[in-house]
Design a protein around this motif. Structure first.
Motif, PDB file in Angstrom:
ATOM      1  N   ARG A 352       0.828  -1.209   0.000  1.00  0.00           N
ATOM      2  CA  ARG A 352       0.000   0.000   0.000  1.00  0.00           C
ATOM      3  C   ARG A 352       0.864   1.263   0.000  1.00  0.00           C
ATOM      4  O   ARG A 352       0.556   2.239  -0.675  1.00  0.00           O
ATOM      5  N   LEU A 355       2.286   1.800  -3.496  1.00  0.00           N
ATOM      6  CA  LEU A 355       1.247   2.261  -4.416  1.00  0.00           C
ATOM      7  C   LEU A 355       0.892   3.723  -4.147  1.00  0.00           C
ATOM      8  O   LEU A 355       0.643   4.494  -5.078  1.00  0.00           O
ATOM      9  N   ALA A 371       2.230  -0.455 -12.891  1.00  0.00           N
ATOM     10  CA  ALA A 371       2.501  -1.200 -11.657  1.00  0.00           C
ATOM     11  C   ALA A 371       2.730  -2.664 -12.000  1.00  0.00           C
ATOM     12  O   ALA A 371       1.872  -3.308 -12.621  1.00  0.00           O
ATOM     13  N   LEU A 373       3.227  -6.040 -10.132  1.00  0.00           N
ATOM     14  CA  LEU A 373       2.994  -6.530  -8.776  1.00  0.00           C
ATOM     15  C   LEU A 373       3.088  -8.045  -8.720  1.00  0.00           C
ATOM     16  O   LEU A 373       2.303  -8.752  -9.367  1.00  0.00           O
ATOM     17  N   LEU A 390      -6.059  -5.273  -2.250  1.00  0.00           N
ATOM     18  CA  LEU A 390      -5.172  -4.316  -2.927  1.00  0.00           C
ATOM     19  C   LEU A 390      -5.889  -3.551  -4.039  1.00  0.00           C
ATOM     20  O   LEU A 390      -5.328  -2.592  -4.590  1.00  0.00           O
ATOM     21  N   VAL A 394      -4.601   0.028  -5.597  1.00  0.00           N
ATOM     22  CA  VAL A 394      -4.113   0.035  -6.974  1.00  0.00           C
ATOM     23  C   VAL A 394      -4.825   1.115  -7.784  1.00  0.00           C
ATOM     24  O   VAL A 394      -4.191   1.887  -8.506  1.00  0.00           O
ATOM     25  N   SER A 397      -3.657   4.454  -6.882  1.00  0.00           N
ATOM     26  CA  SER A 397      -2.294   4.750  -7.330  1.00  0.00           C
ATOM     27  C   SER A 397      -2.272   5.422  -8.697  1.00  0.00           C
ATOM     28  O   SER A 397      -1.219   5.857  -9.153  1.00  0.00           O
ATOM     29  N   ALA A 399      -2.646   3.935 -11.480  1.00  0.00           N
ATOM     30  CA  ALA A 399      -1.951   3.071 -12.423  1.00  0.00           C
ATOM     31  C   ALA A 399      -2.735   2.988 -13.727  1.00  0.00           C
ATOM     32  O   ALA A 399      -3.943   2.751 -13.725  1.00  0.00           O
ATOM     33  N   VAL A 402      -1.492  -2.518 -15.193  1.00  0.00           N
ATOM     34  CA  VAL A 402      -1.071  -3.386 -14.095  1.00  0.00           C
ATOM     35  C   VAL A 402      -0.666  -4.736 -14.665  1.00  0.00           C
ATOM     36  O   VAL A 402      -1.418  -5.362 -15.427  1.00  0.00           O
ATOM     37  N   LEU A 416      -9.964  -5.429 -10.566  1.00  0.00           N
ATOM     38  CA  LEU A 416      -9.379  -4.244 -11.197  1.00  0.00           C
ATOM     39  C   LEU A 416     -10.182  -3.865 -12.440  1.00  0.00           C
ATOM     40  O   LEU A 416     -10.741  -4.738 -13.114  1.00  0.00           O
TER      41      LEU A 416
END
Length: 480
Positions: A352, A355, A371, A373, A390, A394, A397, A399, A402, A416
Motif C-alpha cells: 500500500r 502504491l 505497476a 505486482l 489491494l 491500486v 495509485s 496506475a 497493471v 481491477l
C-alpha cells in the motif's frame, strides 16, 4: 589497520583449536563473494548451503583464518590457518557477545513489521553525524545476521544499530539478549508473516520480545498510532525499560508530526520532538518514511544529541537497493522511463505504501504509471483476502497498466478495471518480455513483490535490457 580481533580472541572461543597461524583480522565473513583479505571466514552450515564447501576459496582469497567444525578440518589441512570449534554458529554468537561486552558505544535495536531496515539505515546516517556508527549494510536481522553484525562492530564505535527480525514467535528473544539495547524501537505491527501466527496480536507479542533484552533503564520507542500500541507498551512496562517514548501523528505522541508534505522524490516534515519544534527535508519519497523519521528523532532525543543536526541529516538519505530506488533508463528509440524498484520484499502494508508513492510520482505528458505486482507470501489463510484488498490502493495509485504475477494475484485481478489489466503470469519470469514491450517514453514503472517471487530479476532485466539496447543504438545514454 587495527585488528578487529586478536589471535587470543580466536583461541578463546569455546572448545577452539588453532591449526596454523592466522593473519591480522580486519573483518568477519560468511560469504566468499564479499570476503575481503584479512576477514575470518565462519563456515556456517545453512539450509541451502554449507560454508565448509567454500573454505578453500575463502583462504585462497586472503582470509586470515577459517572457523570450521570439529571433524571437518582434515579436508583443509594444507589450505591455511584454521580455528576448529564444536559448533561454528555458536562460536560466531560467542564472538558477537564478546563484541557487545567490550563496547562502550550506545546500542540501538530496531524491529517492526515494516520499516525496520529503512529505519536502521536512517539511524546509521543520522547517528554518523555524531560519531563512528556501526550497522549492517544489508538486512542482517536473523539468527546469523545479528551475531555477525555484532562480531563486526569495532571496539571504538560510538553507536551500534541492530535490526532484529522474525518469522515466528520466540525468534527475537535470543537476538535481543545478544544485542542488549539501551534503546529499542518497534516501527509497526502489521499482518506480516501472519501465516505463522493465530492472530495479529501474536505478531505484536513477538515484536514485544525486543524489550526482554533491554539494558536496565533503557528507552522503548513505540508507534503511538498503531492499533497495538497498548499491547507493545505492556511488554515494555514488563521489561527493564525505564520509560516509553511514543511517535506518530496523534495528540498523545511524544514525538509528533505536525505536518507531512509527501512528494514523489522527497518529503517535508514539521515535528514536535518532546517540546522542541523542528522542520526538515527527507531526501526520498514515502509517507511511511516520514513517519519512521519520528522514531529516529525520538532515539536522538533519548541519546541526548542535537535534534536539529539530526533532522538536517535526513536531506542526504537515499533509498536502498530494491526499496524505492529510482533510475531513469534510456529507451533505444529515444526518450526514457523511470524505474521505481521496490522489489526487495512485500507485504500488505508495504504494498500500500509503494502504491501511494506511485500516485504521487509525476508523469510527463504521454507517459503512464505502470505497476508490476508480484504476490505477497507468508499470509496463510489471509492471503487471498489480502490480495483482493489491494484493488482500492491500486486504483488510487492512478496506475494506467497493471502486470501481476503469482496465483495469489488472481484474487486481485477480477477486481481491477478491465482497462488497466495488462497481463497476469503464474511467475514473475513470465512477465519480463510483456513489461519491456509495453514501456514507452515518459512511463513510470514500479516493481513490487515478495522476495521469493524473484520479481527483483524483472527489475534487473529492465535495466540490463534497455542499457544493452541503448548501447547498440549508439546513443551513449544509460541508466542513471
Amino acid at each position: 589497520m587495527t585488528d578487529l580481533w586478536s589471535r587470543a580472541d580466536l583461541t578463546a572461543l569455546p572448545g577452539a583449536r588453532l591449526l596454523g597461524e592466522p593473519g591480522p583480522v580486519g573483518g568477519i565473513s560468511i560469504d566468499t563473494r564479499t570476503l575481503a583479505p584479512g576477514d575470518v571466514f565462519f563456515a556456517i552450515r545453512g539450509v541451502a548451503s554449507d560454508g565448509h564447501d567454500h573454505v578453500r576459496s575463502a583462504l585462497s582469497k586472503g582470509a586470515a583464518a577459517a572457523v570450521v567444525a570439529e571433524g571437518r578440518e582434515a579436508a583443509f589441512s594444507e589450505a591455511g590457518a584454521l580455528v576448529v570449534v564444536p559448533d561454528v554458529l555458536a562460536a560466531l554468537e560467542v564472538l558477537g557477545r564478546a563484541a557487545r561486552a567490550r563496547t562502550r558505544g550506545r546500542i540501538v535495536a530496531v524491529t517492526g513489521s515494516v520499516g525496520k531496515t529503512g529505519t536502521k539505515d536512517a539511524l546509521r546516517l543520522v547517528l554518523g553525524r555524531f560519531g563512528a556508527t556501526h550497522a549492517a549494510t544489508a538486512s542482517f536481522n536473523n539468527h546469523w545476521g545479528v551475531p555477525i553484525t555484532l562480531a563486526r562492530m569495532p571496539e571504538a564505535s560510538r553507536f551500534g544499530v541492530f535490526e532484529i527480525g522474525m518469522n515466528h514467535p520466540g525468534e527475537i528473544l535470543p537476538l535481543t539478549a545478544m544485542v542488549r539495547p539501551e534503546i529499542a524501537i518497534v516501527t509497526s505491527v502489521e499482518p506480516v508473516h501472519i501465516g505463522h501466527f493465530r492472530a495479529i496480536q501474536g505478531i505484536a507479542d513477538a515484536k514485544g520480545e525486543i524489550f526482554a533484552g533491554m539494558e536496565p533503564g533503557g528507552v522503548a520507542v513505540l508507534p503511538r498510532d498503531n492499533a497495538h500500541f497498548a499491547r507493545l507498551a505492556a511488554h515494555a512496562q514488563a521489561s527493564r525499560a525505564g520509560r516509553i517514548v511514543s511517535f506518530g501523528e496523534g495528540e498523545g505522541a511524544d514525538v509528533r508530526a505536525l505536518r507531512i508534505a509527501a512528494g514523489a522524490d522527497a518529503s517535508m516534515v514539521e515535528a514536535d520532538v518532546m517540546g522542541h519544534r523542528v522542520a526538515y527535508r527527507i531526501g526520498m519519497a514515502g509517507r511511511h518514511v516520514a513517519l519512521n523519521s519520528l522514531a529516529v528523532l525520538a532515539t536522538v532525543a533519548a541519546l541526548g544529541l542535537d535534534i536539529d543536526a539530526a533532522a538536517s541529516a535526513y536531506a542526504a538519505i537515499e533509498p536502498a537497493e530494491g526499496r524505492g530506488e529510482r533510475a531513469r533508463i534510456a529507451l533505444p528509440g529515444g526518450g526514457e522511463f523511470l524505474l521505481v524498484d521496490e522489489s526487495f520484499n512485500a507485504n500488505p502494508a508495504s504494498m500500500r505504501a509503494a502504491l501511494a508513492t506511485l500516485a504521487l510520482t509525476e508523469v510527463p505528458e504521454g507517459g503512464r504509471r505502470i505497476a508490476v505486482l508480484a504476490e505477497m507470501g507468508e499470509l496463510g489463510e489471509a492471503g487471498p483476502a489480502a490480495h483482493t484488498g489491494l484493488a482500492e490502493p491500486v486504483v488510487a495509485s492512478k496506475a494506467d497498466l497493471v502486470f501481476a504475477a503469482g496465483p495469489l494475484m488472481l484474487n486481485l485481478w477480477p477486481h481491477l478495471p478491465a482497462s488497466i489489466r495488462a497481463a497476469h503470469a503464474d511467475h514473475a519470469s513470465g512477465l519480463h518480455d510483456a513489461v519491456a514491450d509495453a514501456i514507452r517514453p515518459g512511463d513510470v514503472v514500479m516493481v513490487k513483490g515478495s522476495k521469493y517471487t524473484l520479481v527483483s530479476k524483472l527489475a534487473a532485466s529492465l535495466r540490463a535490457r534497455f542499457a544493452s539496447a541503448d548501447k547498440q543504438a549508439g546513443t551513449g545514454r544509460a541508466a542513471q
